[in-house]
Structure formats: structure tokens, C-alpha cells
Design an enzyme around this catalytic site. Structure first.
Site: not given
Lengths: 237, 237
Positions: A122, A137, A159
Site C-alpha cells: 500500500s 490517501d 487498492h
């Protein structure tokens, strides 16, 4: 020779932390008993110690000792001499800000180019790209730059989610966001679904895991690549 | 006296652009025939002219002429003298970068504090907060600062989505992202669902639309407020 495992996520639905990467981790870190943990992305604001404790467990399963980079007096020197390193997920803005503040971005880059066995999940994968500009983010802190390690010649979107045709939400899809990135930048982007990872050995990059990935380039139609596809670092997709 | 309409989204599912705000817009802009359009967020990378053309249509329906701020030689002076302004959605990083580059952040702030009737949707709402740090957008350009207008004493999260208990996606929920923001910052955040807006008149702020909103404060449990709730700018929620 570069030696990286760049994963979309640390955890797949219904499994324990890092379990699906167990075999790949054992292979990546086969030449070292100790792995340095970079805990700076702090998911949910967890402490560096707390995060290191959590991450150490799956490493114990493969017989490795995980040691937090924050516990050393000279972390740049530690990275230079390390044989293995893992950067966990969390917030990419916090991770990048901390790496710059501690003057560790360049030492980490040099270590990777000198053959450090590196795993990222990630946020820890985002920083392998040219820039962190395709992170999902929130910008909860202000980093001095969006430039990252450039261990690969493109950017990641971890993701990755395909558009949901049944959605009534009017916020941008991931594909729209990446298209907006390409209205301002020409760096290619790979959308990695959860459960996919890139295995980098020298200039060879292979897509692994069970799923396809999606490739986005400026002014081109996005397209899918299958697991097992080899991407060459220094050429077009 | 401050006079703002701060909306989560420009468009609700199944309706035309800005249609659900029709009545509110007519009331907000009742004292002017001309509204200045700030097109800098460029959704999907659309041109300033193209975006202005799109946004002008719903304003025609309420008898107003929309004029792009980018068409003036002295935009700071235009903002100072304007009676109405609308900032459309798109990418908040692009919007904020452009406002700083053109030295328009401060003139826009002063105009708002001097009573400019201002409407924002999505990115145009984000900039009304203390900072843009609770945006959902990708950091596709690097702004000189994350600080924004501070027309309200808290931050926005537009297009707010409640966690989906059936989701198998392991990326952070919106609530987790805002909790991470509060691990680094103490600015309160209001999560505005699509179809909700804030109406600011002086120091009075009312939640409008049909839905609840969700309030997030550092080190507290988040809670819901109902449509019609009045928030006081200068006090705790």
C-alpha cells in the site's frame, strides 16, 4: 540488482495480515534473518512501536526477525547495510513527510538500487513509484515534495477498484482520478487490485497474484494486463 | 456579513447539474444578475472555457449570467467588486495551486469576509474550510500550501460516504481516513453526504438538504447532526 516485492495491500479480505504473501516473502528475504521495518505510514495513527509489534508476527512465521528502523540512532547507515526492508501501509503523506524529515528518502533509494531486498504494501508500495501523486490517501500532513523513490519508472495506484456501474455515488471513480492525473502529468500508472503484486528482479517486473492489473497512460485508452505479464522497466508498457 | 452556500456535490444521482440547488442558488444570488465563475478545479481536465460553458446553463435557468474569472485581466479586482461567485468542483489540488499561483486566495478570502455571496460545490466547498486536508482528491499537482480560505472554522469532507459493512475492500473507509487526519490535526471535520449543504449567514451555519451530516472531532466519538441544525462558527459543535 533490484529485488522488490510491491504489493497492493497488506491484507486480503478474510485473511490475516500479510498471510497471502507468505511464500513470496520467504523467497524475497531468503538471504537474511533480519528485516528492517519502516513503520512511518502509521495506519490509524498507531505508534511506531505498536506497528512494529503487529508487523513482526507474520515475519516470525517465516523465521525472520523484524526490527523497527525508528529504534536506531543512525537509520541511514542501517539502510545502507541492511539485507532486507519492509515498509508497511498507512498514510502515504505521513510516510513521505517522515522519510524526508529524517533524510532517509535518498539512502533508501540508494539501498534499493544497490540490491536491498525490499517489500512494500500500500503506502510502502506507493513510494516505489516516481511520485506519490496517485495515492488514495488524504493529505493529512504537508510533505516537502511528492517525489518518491523512483525504484520503478511509473506510478502505482494500490487498492485499485474498477468502476461500479450500479453506484449512485457522484464522487470520481478511481479511473477518473487517474485520468485527471494524466491531464497534468505523463507518468504511466498501474492500478493494482488487492491481491496483486509486482515482483521486480533487476530490470524485469512481473505482475503476480490471481488478478489482472490496469495500465493507464497519458492520452491513451487504459488496458488490462494478465498476471504473469512481464513489464520492462525501461520501455513502454 | 458572510453569505455562503457550501454544497457536498454539484449533482445528485439521476438529476441534472446543480438542479437540486436551484431554489437556494436563486436566493443566494438574489441581489446580483452576474455571478463570477471560478473554473480552476477543472474536473476531468476540462478547459476553463469549457467548464464555464457547462456551469453557465443552470445559472441561465435562474436568470443569471455566469462569467469565468479566467477571462479578466485583473481577477483580484474582479473578486473585490463582485456580488456573487461560484467555485465548481474538480480536483482540489489543482484548484488550490491555481488560486495561489494567481495570488487569488487572499483576495477571495477578503471578498467572502466582506459579504460576497459565494457558492461552492465539492472542491469549491473544500476550500471554504481551514485547510484542504480532508479532500478525497488525488494529489495530482503540488500546491504551495494546504491552507485554504478559512471561511468556516472547520474542515469539510464532501461526498461523504458511510462505511459499507458488506464491503470486502481493504482500503480505508472515509471514517478511518478522517480519524488519521485527527491523529495529526485538531481541526473539526463535517462529513457532508451528497445532497447536503451548509448555508452560512454571518456567524450562523445551518445544515440543509434531506440528510444527516457526521461530525468528527479529535479524540471524540463521531456523531450525527440532523438537517436544520445550526452550528455556531465560533464555538464547539
Amino acid at each position: 540488482m533490484k529485488n522488490l516485492l510491491i504489493a497492493s495491500t497488506s491484507t486480503v479480505y478474510g485473511e490475516e495480515y500479510l498471510d497471502y504473501l507468505n511464500t513470496e516473502m520467504a523467497e524475497l528475504f531468503k538471504d537474511t534473518e533480519e528485516v528492517i521495518f519502516i513503520p512511518f505510514a502509521r495506519p490509524g495513527g498507531i505508534s511506531h512501536d505498536g506497528y512494529t509489534e503487529k508487523a513482526a508476527k507474520p515475519f516470525q512465521k517465516i523465521g525472520k526477525k523484524l526490527i523497527g528502523l525508528h529504534t536506531f540512532e543512525n537509520p541511514a547507515e542501517v539502510l545502507k547495510n541492511a539485507k532486507g526492508a519492509f515498509t508497511g501501509g498507512g498514510n502515504t503523506f505521513v510516510l513521505v513527510s517522515t522519510l524526508y524529515r529524517l533524510e532517509l528518502m535518498q539512502p533508501l533509494r540508494e539501498a534499493i538500487f544497490n540490491g536491498l531486498a525490499y517489500m512494500g504494501t500500500s503506502a510502502g508500495s506507493n513510494i516505489c513509484g516516481v511520485s506519490m501523486q496517485t495515492t488514495n490517501d488524504m493529505p493529512i500532513v504537508y510533505p516537502p515534495s511528492f517525489k518518491t523513490l523512483g525504484a520503478i519508472s511509473f506510478n502505482l495506484n494500490p487498492h485499485y477498484l474498477d468502476p461500479d456501474p450500479s453506484s449512485k455515488h457522484m464522487g470520481e471513480t478511481r479511473e477518473t482520478r487517474i485520468a485527471e492525473f494524466h491531464s497534468q502529468n505523463n507518468i504511466p500508472v498501474i492500478g493494482l487490485h488487492e491481491g496483486s503484486w509486482l515482483r521486480v528482479k533487476g530490470d524485469e517486473i512481473m505482475l503476480k497474484g490471481e488478478l489482472n492489473a490496469r495500465i493507464f497512460e497519458q492520452a491513451k485508452e487504459p488496458f488490462e494486463i494478465e498476471s504473469g505479464t512481464i513489464l520492462n522497466l525501461n520501455s513502454e508498457f
